[in-house]
Design an enzyme around this catalytic site. Structure first.
Site, PDB file in Angstrom:
ATOM      1  CG  HIS A   1     -58.983  23.894 -80.779  1.00 29.47           C
ATOM      2  ND1 HIS A   1     -59.667  22.774 -81.212  1.00 29.47           N
ATOM      3  CD2 HIS A   1     -58.148  24.248 -81.792  1.00 29.47           C
ATOM      4  CE1 HIS A   1     -59.263  22.472 -82.442  1.00 29.47           C
ATOM      5  NE2 HIS A   1     -58.350  23.344 -82.815  1.00 29.47           N
ATOM      6  CG  HIS A   2     -57.299  29.081 -74.788  1.00 31.50           C
ATOM      7  ND1 HIS A   2     -57.330  30.443 -74.989  1.00 31.50           N
ATOM      8  CD2 HIS A   2     -57.455  28.883 -73.446  1.00 31.50           C
ATOM      9  CE1 HIS A   2     -57.494  31.051 -73.821  1.00 31.50           C
ATOM     10  NE2 HIS A   2     -57.561  30.134 -72.873  1.00 31.50           N
ATOM     11  N   GLY A   3     -60.041  27.179 -74.440  1.00 31.57           N
ATOM     12  CA  GLY A   3     -61.421  27.598 -74.184  1.00 31.57           C
ATOM     13  C   GLY A   3     -61.517  29.110 -74.005  1.00 31.57           C
TER      14      GLY A   3
ATOM     15  CB  THR B   1     -55.653  33.126 -76.558  1.00 24.79           C
ATOM     16  OG1 THR B   1     -56.765  32.287 -76.921  1.00 24.79           O
ATOM     17  CG2 THR B   1     -55.720  34.424 -77.343  1.00 24.79           C
TER      18      THR B   1
END
Ligand code: ZL4
Ligand code: CA
Ligand code: ZN
Length: 406
Positions: free
Chosen positions: A200-202, A237
């Site tokens: 997942h995006h940080g 995002t």
């Protein structure tokens, strides 16, 4: 020397408190603190405790958590339990009701994106408050160990909760221990590079430092439509064009590597080493924080990549080879036995040890967790069967590297 495990010349410390293992997010909630029990069993079973210093973590203080989070949010987290939730919600300053971000979201959310309904990403559960302040305390202890020069590498597998915002829980994350760690590191180090290999995006970490040129955030993540319903892979995002807040000094100090599903070891190695290598050359960090979310492994319950344990570990080895002070954190990872395998392997890498493929089943508790034929049959390094078709084209990955170099 014990069990063939040797102490490295550099200092490694691991920070942990077994009390985090007792927590339950809910019956079928994918986040299982029990994966940390399995990790501990493997680490101790292989004898890696002889290669590093191990510290029992104490809870973070509210004042420490306020270094990033909103004071009302911190008070709420410190007091909340399934029993106190509705009373706390009724107190006037907590009355804000956050409307659901996703239209298919049916759970009723309270303040700060918290909820007592079982379908919530961030449920309020028994012992939650203790859990949050413990994983944060472990990360801050690890950070302190680095900033005081007592460790060269410090590890907290219970940390790495990258989605939490200043006044909002998100995606199984309540306190952003990573942001707190980096803020603390900025007192000592000129520039900190944050690398995030969770699937997942940080987003929480990137957002916190979007105006900060002394922190470069670099996330590798699944990006794009989730399924036939067209929903984006969480959190939606981290596009390649997202490079930090435009018009501020933080612009160009965020990097995002959005990846289609099914990426394999070779392709990931190419992407990771070219982009991270160039980032290090350009940014010249004085320390590195590495979030090692194990949901980028093949066969993960939520992930869609096809990495094997050795390639996941190559990212740790790459960061270690820089010789910079290194903070290693956990993160996602939803197929518990594989999370444990990966993080045990990475503890070995951090301490310069190589482990035999055969798990010492005779001395670890719960050997059955590692014994099913489909999941490696007692092996530390099973080859995962592909679960997601590979949608990554080499030419597109090359294009991505070129774009990121600019
Ligand atoms: C669950 O089975 O995409 C929560 C969450 C609870 C219990 C039973 C309820 C069933 C999968 C996920 C209904 C669940 C509906 N239970 C959950 C938009 C969503 C809203 C919530 O690795 N529904 C939200 C968050 C992601 C969304 C991923 C990754 C964290 C990290 C770092 C966070 N949220 C859709 C989903 C289940 C559940 C089963 C779930 N939630 C899967 N993906 C999400 O990066 C630690
Ligand atoms: Ca990531
Ligand atoms: Zn994740």
């Amino acid at each position: 020397e014990t069990n063939g495990i040797t102490k490295p010349r550099h200092k490694v410390s691991m920070h942990y408190n077994s009390r985090v293992e007792d927590m339950h997010f809910g019956k079928t909630h994918p986040m299982k603190p029990w994966r940390l029990t399995l990790t501990k069993h493997l680490v101790l079973g292989y004898g890696l405790q002889y290669a590093m210093d191990t510290y029992e973590a104490v809870p973070a203080g509210k004042d420490q958590v306020r270094a990033f989070h909103d004071p009302d949010y911190v008070d709420f987290l410190a007091q909340v339990s399934p029993q106190t939730f509705s009373d706390l919600c009724e107190m006037s300053r907590f009355q804000s009701h956050i409307p659901p971000k996703h239209e298919h979201d049916t759970v009723d959310l309270g303040p700060f994106n918290l909820s007592t309904s079982p379908g919530a990403d961030c449920p309020v559960f028994d012992g939650m408050s203790a859990y949050l302040f413990l994983y944060t305390g472990a990360t801050l202890a690890a950070t302190h160990q680095l900033t005081t020069g007592q460790s060269d590498i410090a590890i907290n597998w219970s940390g790495g909760l990258h989605h939490a915002h200043r006044a909002e829980a998100s995606g199984f994350c309540y306190i952003n221990d990573i942001v707190l760690a980096i803020l603390d590191m900025l007192r000592i180090y000129t520039r900190v590079l944050y690398i995030d290999i969770d699937v997942h995006h940080g987003d929480g970490v990137e957002e916190a430092f979007q105006r900060q040129p002394r922190v470069m955030t670099l996330s590798y993540h699944r990006y794009g439509p989730y399924d036939d319903t067209g929903h984006k892979f969480f959190p939606g995002t981290g596009d390649i064009t997202d490079v930090g807040l435009k018009g501020t000094v933080g612009e160009h100090f965020a990097l995002n590597v959005p990846i289609p599903s099914g990426i394999d070891d070779r392709q990931y190695k190419y992407l990771f080493e070219s982009v991270t290598g160039r980032a290090i050359e350009a940014f010249k960090p004085s320390a590195i924080v590495l979030q090692c979310g194990a949901d980028s492994l093949g066969g993960d319950r939520l992930g869609q990549f096809n990495l094997n344990i050795r390639q996941h570990g190559e990212c740790v080895a790459f960061a270690k080879r820089t010789g910079l002070p290194l903070l290693i954190l956990g993160g996602g990872g939803y197929t518990a036995r594989n999370v444990a395998r990966a993080w045990c392997h990475e503890t070995a890498l951090a301490t310069n040890n190589t482990l035999p493929d055969t798990i010492p089943l005779d001395i670890i508790p719960r050997p059955e967790a590692f014994q099913t034929r489909v999941h490696g049959d007692g092996k530390l390094y099973p080859t995962f069967q592909r679960t997601h078709p590979n949608e990554c084209k080499d030419s597109e990955l090359e294009g991505m590297v070129k774009k990121l170099e600019q």
